[in-house]
Design a protein around this motif. Structure first.
Motif, short mmCIF file in Angstrom:
data_model
loop_
_atom_site.label_atom_id
_atom_site.label_comp_id
_atom_site.label_asym_id
_atom_site.label_seq_id
_atom_site.Cartn_x
_atom_site.Cartn_y
_atom_site.Cartn_z
N ILE A 30 0.84 -1.19 0.00
CA ILE A 30 0.00 0.00 0.00
C ILE A 30 0.87 1.24 0.00
O ILE A 30 1.80 1.33 0.81
CB ILE A 30 -0.93 -0.01 1.23
N PRO A 31 0.62 2.15 -0.94
CA PRO A 31 1.47 3.34 -1.00
C PRO A 31 1.41 4.15 0.29
O PRO A 31 0.37 4.19 0.96
CB PRO A 31 0.90 4.13 -2.18
N LEU A 284 -21.52 -5.02 2.68
CA LEU A 284 -22.52 -4.15 2.05
C LEU A 284 -23.77 -4.01 2.92
O LEU A 284 -24.26 -2.90 3.16
CB LEU A 284 -22.90 -4.72 0.68
N THR A 287 -23.30 -2.02 6.13
CA THR A 287 -23.12 -0.60 5.85
C THR A 287 -24.48 0.08 5.65
O THR A 287 -24.74 1.16 6.19
CB THR A 287 -22.25 -0.43 4.59
N TYR A 299 -15.71 -1.49 6.36
CA TYR A 299 -16.07 -0.42 5.43
C TYR A 299 -15.56 0.93 5.93
O TYR A 299 -14.96 1.70 5.18
CB TYR A 299 -17.58 -0.38 5.24
N ILE A 302 -11.93 1.19 5.45
CA ILE A 302 -11.54 1.47 4.07
C ILE A 302 -11.58 2.97 3.82
O ILE A 302 -10.64 3.55 3.27
CB ILE A 302 -12.49 0.78 3.07
N ARG A 305 -8.73 4.54 5.47
CA ARG A 305 -7.42 3.93 5.18
C ARG A 305 -6.77 3.41 6.46
O ARG A 305 -5.58 3.62 6.69
CB ARG A 305 -6.48 4.92 4.50
N TYR A 307 -5.32 0.57 7.84
CA TYR A 307 -4.92 -0.72 7.30
C TYR A 307 -4.89 -1.88 8.30
O TYR A 307 -5.25 -2.99 7.94
CB TYR A 307 -3.58 -0.59 6.56
N ILE A 310 -8.36 -3.27 8.18
CA ILE A 310 -8.66 -3.98 6.93
C ILE A 310 -7.96 -5.33 6.94
O ILE A 310 -8.56 -6.37 6.67
CB ILE A 310 -8.20 -3.17 5.70
N SER B 169 -7.60 -1.15 -2.76
CA SER B 169 -7.10 -0.11 -1.86
C SER B 169 -5.59 0.06 -1.98
O SER B 169 -5.05 1.09 -1.59
CB SER B 169 -7.52 -0.38 -0.41
N SER B 172 -5.28 2.44 -5.34
CA SER B 172 -6.14 3.59 -5.57
C SER B 172 -5.48 4.88 -5.10
O SER B 172 -6.08 5.70 -4.44
CB SER B 172 -7.47 3.40 -4.86
N LEU B 273 -19.15 1.19 -2.41
CA LEU B 273 -18.33 1.33 -1.20
C LEU B 273 -17.35 2.50 -1.31
O LEU B 273 -16.63 2.79 -0.37
CB LEU B 273 -17.55 0.04 -0.94
N ILE B 275 -14.75 2.75 -3.51
CA ILE B 275 -13.40 2.47 -3.99
C ILE B 275 -13.40 2.07 -5.45
O ILE B 275 -12.42 1.55 -5.95
CB ILE B 275 -12.70 1.38 -3.15
#
Lengths: 342, 333
Positions: A30-31, A284, A287, A299, A302, A305, A307, A310, B169, B172, B273, B275
């Protein structure tokens, strides 16, 4: 049986190692630097460097020539084995604790969805197979087609619009009403209401459960109805069923005692495979209905961010799926004595 | 011309069996019609109703109900009455408008091309990669088979949407890798995040094709015509691509149609969602995501994009069932 069991469990363990490896590489690809993310953009380079050392991010990924165990992956697996998944970046609550407290909500929702899917899907599939090409068959086929074609998130919003907003029959979100005083015991609120001797609270929890369970159960329902129909049709065409009919047994006895038992084996497999679909769909559904389970938590993570959350959620889901698949495989023997494990 | 006629007669026979069987399959016909309509809509959209997602907005007309309801609903008719001429045009915004006063019909219409492109491209990518790996694994076996089998075990252990979320993720970021911006340009998708979502959904489907093609090839490998090809001196590569692969295409094509359905739903789910595609791109899942703040009072902002997803997915599912009836009759009950 013994050696099969060992081999099957070893394979599951191997898959879990693969899962951990994949998630490890994912998260590190992940950047952006986690240390910078935790301290914010305005942190001094020294503070970032210190945190990187503290988090072990300055170590090599897989192999450290000086000390083979002093690398990121071995440490990460060791932590995983102890159940340590780190802490959320924003909340700083250990991921494991939060998973534990949110799991009952997701489990209750998933079980309710599966229950709904079975109660409608099984009879629909059986009826469709027994009355082939009838109105019932067409109805069941249509339901299953609509079920697999309906996006879960859209169905959830439609249900919430019609039954909660328009008609006002059921609550649109959360697990309990605002003025509820229920104290969790098992975390399954319907059960907790009954255990605490408060049927009104249990009823309230049940009313909150209905809409999300229908939304989440729609796809399993469709798949269960479809598999039950085709599997029962297959069994009803076999010789032993013709023999049973020739003996003069009633259709009822043939279906219930002879055909159904064998027809259910593929259905059990499919139910086992739904564990993944339910956990994925939970992201889903939860949420939409503000259900405080693992899905809505992932969710939120995400969008922020976050991590470690997640990562924890994904690993947990993969773990549940692997273990369910293992249990399904092992349950075959009790359902079908012809299957021998070697 | 005379030399061309026998060849033409030969190619004619093949589709006629196919179309005769296909015409007998009701789901197949209905699915093909639905898919054809959506493809036509996607092609016609830029011609009949040019659209610029970023400039199209009209705050005076935000969250208006579907104008079509003016035909029977007096209140809606009042909302759409032109203050100057006093006339009501029930076709001005047939599906209503959203929070920025954008016409929902136009946006749903233009979303068609996005969803079809994304569904088809992600499926083709997964089909080509997965089949190639699966066929080689099934035909050659050995360590390659073990490793790819293990990889697909690992990937299938993740709930597909979660794996897609994880993948999406990672990539992105604001500076997409070269490959992603190249695909974005190639298919004119207009959103690197959408490309990432598409690749994520494609990645999740790869093990499905690996398993399917491997199973088919295992069945074919020992058949006489494959053995004969080897005995006649064909190389292994030639045997695989000339004899094994063409004979294993039927189940893959059926699965392909069903996969487009799954991919369409999953890309929309990622958009929902947040993303996948990003606003203002008129992608259906993103539109539903936007509508979450308004749907209680303005349900049309959520109903029509969802209906479009549902119908597209239904079309491809029916088409897949129909193709199965034609190409793989033994597997249907």
């Amino acid at each position: 049986m013994g050696s099969y069991l060992i081999r099957r469990i070893l394979r599951t363990l191997l898959v879990m190692i693969g899962i951990s490896l994949l998630v490890f590489v994912f998260v590190r690809s992940i950047p952006g630097d986690p240390a910078t993310a935790m301290l914010g953009e305005r942190a001094t380079p020294q503070a970032v460097k210190n945190l990187r050392t503290q988090l072990g991010l300055d170590k090599p990924w897989f192999f450290n020539p000086a000390n083979p165990l002093d690398a990121q992956y071995p440490k990460y697996v060791a932590a995983l084995a102890k159940g340590d998944l780190g802490s959320g970046i924003k909340s700083n609550i250990p991921v494991r604790d939060e998973l534990g407290s949110r799991f009952p909500a997701t489990a209750e929702l998933s079980l309710a969805a599966l229950f709904f899917a079975l109660v409608i899907g099984l009879p629909a599939g059986i009826l469709a197979a027994l009355r082939r090409n009838s109105v019932w068959d067409n109805l069941a086929t249509t339901i299953s087609l609509v079920g697999v074609s309906m996006p879960v998130f859209w169905l959830g919003l439609l249900l919430s619009y019609f039954f909660a907003v328009k008609l006002g029959w059921l609550p649109p979100s959360a697990r309990l009403g605002n003025e509820s005083t229920l104290e969790p015991l098992t975390g399954f609120y319907v059960l907790d209401g009954l255990l605490r001797g408060k049927p009104a609270e249990a009823w309230d929890a049940l009313r909150h459960l209905i809409l999300p369970a229908i939304a989440l159960g729609s796809i399993p329902l469709a798949i269960i109805a479809r598999i039950t129909r085709s599997s029962l049709l297959d069994v009803l065409g076999q010789d032993y069923v013709r023999t049973a009919r020739a003996k003069g047994l009633s259709q009822r006895t043939i279906t219930l005692k002879h055909a159904l038992r064998n027809a259910l084996l593929p259905v059990v497999t499919v139910i086992g495979l739904q564990a993944g679909a339910l956990l994925g769909g939970a992201v889903l559904t939860e949420t939409i209905f503000s259900w405080p389970g693992i899905g809505s938590w992932v969710y939120e993570a995400i969008s922020q961010r976050d991590y470690p959350i997640i990562q924890g959620g994904v690993i947990f889901a993969a773990l549940v799926v692997s273990v369910t698949n293992l249990l399904v495989d092992l349950s075959y023997a009790s359902l079908d004595p012809r299957i021998q494990y070697r | 011309m005379t030399t061309a006629s026998p060849a033409a007669a030969k190619t004619k026979r093949q589709p006629s069996i196919f179309s005769r069987r296909f015409r007998r399959s009701t789901p197949g016909k209905v699915g093909a019609i639905i898919v054809a309509i959506f493809v036509l809509l996607a092609i016609l959209a830029p011609i009949l109703k040019p659209y610029d997602a970023s400039s199209d907005r009209n705050y005076r007309l935000n969250l208006k109900p579907p104008s079509i309801a003016a035909l029977w609903d007096k209140e809606v008719a009042e909302e759409y009455r032109d203050p100057v001429t006093g006339q009501v045009n029930p076709w001005s915004h047939p599906f209503g408008t959203d929070n920025l006063g954008r016409d929902v019909l136009t946006r749903v219409w233009h979303g068609t091309a996005i969803s079809l492109k994304v569904g088809v491209v992600s499926t083709i990518l997964a089909l080509v990669i997965g089949t190639l790996v699966g066929v080689l694994a099934g035909y050659f076996g050995g360590w390659f088979d073990s490793i790819t089998g293990y990889l697909s075990d690992v990937m299938l252990a993740f709930p597909s949407i979660l794996l897609a979320i994880g993948f999406a993720s990672i990539f992105s970021s604001d500076n997409p890798p070269l490959l992603i911006s190249a695909i974005n340009k190639l298919f004119v998708l207009g959103s690197p995040q959408l490309v990432t979502a598409m690749l994520a959904v494609s990645l999740v489907q790869i093990p499905v094709y690996m398993r399917l093609s491997r199973a088919v090839v295992l069945g074919l490998r020992e058949r006489e015509f494959v053995q004969a090809s080897g005995a006649l001196g064909a190389t292994q590569i030639r045997t695989v691509f000339k004899h094994v692969l063409p004979n294993s295409l039927s189940p893959l094509i059926v699965q392909g149609a069903l996969s487009i359905a799954t991919a369409t739903i999953e890309v929309a789910a990622l958009g929902f969602l947040g993303i996948g595609a990003q606003p203002p791109l008129p992608e259906w899942g993103t539109m539903i995501s936007d509508s979450r703040q308004y749907y209680v009072d303005s349900p049309w902002t959520m109903i029509f994009p969802g209906l479009a997803i549902f119908l597209t997915v239904l079309g491809f599912n029916l088409l897949g069932d129909g193709l199965r009836d034609v190409l793989d009759p033994r597997s249907t009950q």
